[in-house]
Design a protein around this motif. Structure first.
Motif, PDB file in Angstrom:
ATOM      1  N   TYR A  56       7.773   2.292  -3.668  1.00 58.51           N
ATOM      2  CA  TYR A  56       6.327   2.304  -3.885  1.00 58.51           C
ATOM      3  C   TYR A  56       5.579   1.861  -2.631  1.00 58.51           C
ATOM      4  CZ  TYR A  56       2.168   2.301  -6.860  1.00 58.51           C
ATOM      5  OH  TYR A  56       0.953   2.596  -7.424  1.00 58.51           O
ATOM      6  N   GLY A  57       6.063   0.792  -1.996  1.00 58.47           N
ATOM      7  CA  GLY A  57       5.435   0.335  -0.754  1.00 58.47           C
ATOM      8  C   GLY A  57       5.559   1.364   0.351  1.00 58.47           C
ATOM      9  N   ALA A  61       2.443   3.398   2.324  1.00 58.68           N
ATOM     10  CA  ALA A  61       2.306   3.455   3.779  1.00 58.68           C
ATOM     11  C   ALA A  61       2.344   4.894   4.275  1.00 58.68           C
ATOM     12  CB  ALA A  61       3.416   2.633   4.437  1.00 58.68           C
ATOM     13  N   PHE A  62       3.271   5.683   3.744  1.00 57.76           N
ATOM     14  CA  PHE A  62       3.377   7.078   4.154  1.00 57.76           C
ATOM     15  C   PHE A  62       2.116   7.850   3.783  1.00 57.76           C
ATOM     16  CE2 PHE A  62       4.393  11.494   3.039  1.00 57.76           C
ATOM     17  CZ  PHE A  62       4.898  11.942   4.251  1.00 57.76           C
ATOM     18  N   THR A  63       1.572   7.569   2.609  1.00 56.70           N
ATOM     19  CA  THR A  63       0.360   8.248   2.159  1.00 56.70           C
ATOM     20  C   THR A  63      -0.812   7.915   3.074  1.00 56.70           C
ATOM     21  OG1 THR A  63       1.127   8.191  -0.131  1.00 56.70           O
ATOM     22  CG2 THR A  63      -1.217   8.547   0.212  1.00 56.70           C
ATOM     23  N   LEU A 106      -5.796   0.905  13.054  1.00 61.70           N
ATOM     24  CA  LEU A 106      -6.138  -0.516  12.910  1.00 61.70           C
ATOM     25  C   LEU A 106      -6.938  -0.761  11.635  1.00 61.70           C
ATOM     26  CD1 LEU A 106      -5.898  -3.240  14.348  1.00 61.70           C
ATOM     27  CD2 LEU A 106      -8.072  -2.755  15.472  1.00 61.70           C
ATOM     28  N   ILE A 107      -7.884   0.106  11.344  1.00 58.49           N
ATOM     29  CA  ILE A 107      -8.736  -0.064  10.158  1.00 58.49           C
ATOM     30  C   ILE A 107      -7.915   0.075   8.873  1.00 58.49           C
ATOM     31  CG2 ILE A 107     -10.620   0.971   8.827  1.00 58.49           C
ATOM     32  CD1 ILE A 107     -11.896   1.724  11.546  1.00 58.49           C
ATOM     33  N   VAL A 108      -7.127   1.156   8.777  1.00 59.75           N
ATOM     34  CA  VAL A 108      -6.407   1.430   7.528  1.00 59.75           C
ATOM     35  C   VAL A 108      -5.272   0.441   7.301  1.00 59.75           C
ATOM     36  CG1 VAL A 108      -5.076   3.154   6.257  1.00 59.75           C
ATOM     37  CG2 VAL A 108      -7.029   3.864   7.641  1.00 59.75           C
ATOM     38  N   SER A 109      -4.494   0.150   8.346  1.00 61.90           N
ATOM     39  CA  SER A 109      -3.391  -0.797   8.176  1.00 61.90           C
ATOM     40  C   SER A 109      -3.921  -2.209   7.926  1.00 61.90           C
ATOM     41  CB  SER A 109      -2.470  -0.786   9.401  1.00 61.90           C
ATOM     42  OG  SER A 109      -3.182  -1.141  10.581  1.00 61.90           O
ATOM     43  N   GLY A 110      -5.038  -2.553   8.563  1.00 58.66           N
ATOM     44  CA  GLY A 110      -5.653  -3.855   8.305  1.00 58.66           C
ATOM     45  C   GLY A 110      -6.131  -3.976   6.865  1.00 58.66           C
ATOM     46  N   ALA A 111      -6.711  -2.904   6.361  1.00 53.87           N
ATOM     47  CA  ALA A 111      -7.173  -2.912   4.961  1.00 53.87           C
ATOM     48  C   ALA A 111      -5.990  -3.056   4.004  1.00 53.87           C
ATOM     49  CB  ALA A 111      -7.944  -1.636   4.665  1.00 53.87           C
TER      50      ALA A 111
END
Length: 503
Positions: A56-57, A61-63, A106-111
């Motif tokens: 699931y994790g 991340a892939f999505t 940076l924005i998406v991974s930070g969120a």
């Protein structure tokens, strides 16, 4: 086919695609073996529940990875070949891609890192899932930047470096790292930490290849830095970002909704079925390595006849390769799923449905890329959104009614309908279609191969059935194709690929 110079040019383009596809297939086989071993290790040694958390994790991340670079990876596949004779403009386009990808990543991974507790509470409600998801956020940022390097290698037709890093090095490091963690009794947290390290090392090696093997250097300080160039770049990449958002809704939302509506164990069973069915997608992914830059160049040069012929040939190649895989997976579906553990055989119907949908996906060839490379990116965006919304709605309704099978019914049906729409769009806008009588040969071969595989399935069981059945099916398939005869263009491409440099 055309005669003389046009004929040679067309065969040369097909040979280029074929070389890229061959390299990619080798790398993809290695990558899929690594992915298989990775999921096998986690599923068998940590159990279905922990595997469900991992899957699931990884899916989240892939999505997210589909949208983090805001279409930059697809954009440079078009613009770098398009401006091959304008090096300053190329460098500026690549500079825009790097700035856009780094900011988006940076924005998406930070969120994802900050919202991990909320995501856990809304889905699997497992305390250890928060730390696991935050590690996957790190993987997401690294892989976003690495993805830009992989696309650059494809755009300049150096696909071998994408294969070496993404398809060989990364899966090997993942298997070694995860296997080492599990061997010493490590936890799921340690498993995902090993994946972070593998992504970081792979990215470093890809950067080294980029610096040593290419001459393009990204920059924002260039005479190519004009308002028109910026508008052209984002006029292409932003619709593709919206398109990827639609792809998210129809691509992996089923796994996310299974976790939201069912359980981590259900996620594990469902994800393994999707993973196995995804093997059918390999031939299409292979031809897609170099089809986009070749199609972009041919379209820019207005070589319509060559573009039509190449589109048809690579679609037939894709269907021919995927049909054999489909036969083996469907006939031996129970034996294949049992490799992951007895509880995973509950996904046999899910696997069959996805095999059918992926087979149809391959039968439509690189139609999506053809639309994008012929400046119909808005059509692709609208299509992805239309079927993305449909997939979300249908998954919610069908999962409530039919459980795991409902998710597969919804997603497989949407995938098939989407590809019919893309084929229709290619015909409507460009008056192109890939089909001819030559497509009958692999269909006949598949029927004979299925008969041979069923005979083996009736007499053997377990791993021996899969091994022997695969050989028998491949033998029957190859014999029928050989008797039916190869196409002239296939012989020409083979001759060109196998010719010595002096010929």
């Amino acid at each position: 086919m055309a005669d003389g110079g046009e004929d040679q040019s067309r065969v040369g383009s097909l040979a280029s695609i074929s070389r890229g596809a061959s390299l990619y297939t080798i790398g993809k086989v290695i990558s899929d073996v690594g992915e298989f071993l990775l999921h096998l290790l986690v599923s068998r040694l940590l159990g279905a529940a922990s595997y469900g958390l991992f899957a699931y994790g990884k899916t989240l991340a892939f999505t997210a990875l589909l949208v983090t670079n805001f279409g930059s990876d697809e954009s440079i596949l078009k613009h770098l070949p398009q401006y091959e004779n304008e090096p300053r403009k190329r460098r500026f386009m690549l500079g825009l891609a790097w700035v856009t990808s780094a900011g988006g990543g940076l924005i998406v991974s930070g969120a994802l890192f900050l919202l991990a507790p909320i995501v856990s509470n809304l889905t699997l409600s497992d305390p250890q899932f928060v730390s696991v998801l935050r590690l996957f956020a790190a993987v997401l940022f690294i892989d976003t930047l690495a993805g830009l390097l992989y696309s650059t290698f494809r755009a300049v037709q150096l696909v071998e470096y994408e294969v070496l890093t993404k398809r060989v090095l990364k899966p090997a490091l993942r298997v070694l790292g995860v296997g080492g963690v599990i061997a010493v009794g490590g936890s799921l947290y340690g498993v995902v930490t090993a994946m972070v390290v593998a992504s970081a090392v792979t990215f470093a090696v890809a950067v080294l290849y980029f610096l040593r093997r290419t001459e393009i250097r990204p920059t924002l300080r260039s005479p190519g830095n004009t308002r028109g160039t910026v508008r052209e770049y984002y006029g292409y990449s932003l619709p593709l970002t919206a398109k990827e958002a639609g792809t998210v809704m129809q691509g992996r939302v089923d796994v996310l909704m299974v976790g939201f509506l069912l359980s981590s164990t259900a996620v594990g069973v469902y994800n393994v079925s999707v993973l196995v069915a995804g093997v059918l997608y390999v031939p299409l992914l292979a031809v897609n390595r170099l089809f986009p830059p070749v199609a972009s160049r041919l379209y820019t040069e207005r070589r319509r006849a060559d573009l039509t012929a190449i589109y048809s040939v690579v679609t037939r190649w894709t269907l021919t390769a995927s049909l054999l895989i489909a036969v083996v997976v469907v006939v031996f579906r129970v034996e294949i799923l049992a490799l992951f553990g007895s509880e995973f055989t509950a996904g046999t119907v899910v696997l069959t449905l996805f095999v059918v949908s992926q087979l149809w996906n391959c039968a439509t060839g690189p139609s999506g890329y053809l639309l994008m490379m012929t400046d119909h990116q808005y059509v692709v965006m609208a299509t992805e959104w239309l079927f993305g919304v449909a997939n979300v709605v249908l998954n919610y309704v069908f999962i409530q009614a039919f459980g795991l099978v409902g998710a597969a019914l919804a997603s497989a049906g949407v995938l098939a309908a989407r590809n019919v729409t893309k084929i229709a769009a290619v015909w409507y806008f460009e008056r192109l279609h890939p089909y001819s009588s030559s497509f009958v040969k692999p269909l006949m071969a598949a029927v004979v191969a299925a008969a041979g595989a069923l005979v083996v399935e009736a007499t053997l069981s377990g791993v021996p059935a899969v091994a022997v059945g695969s050989v028998v099916a491949a033998g029957c398939y190859g014999i029928v194709l050989a008797v039916a005869g190869t196409e002239p263009v296939d012989r020409e491409v083979y001759r060109l690929l196998t010719a010595s440099p002096d010929e």
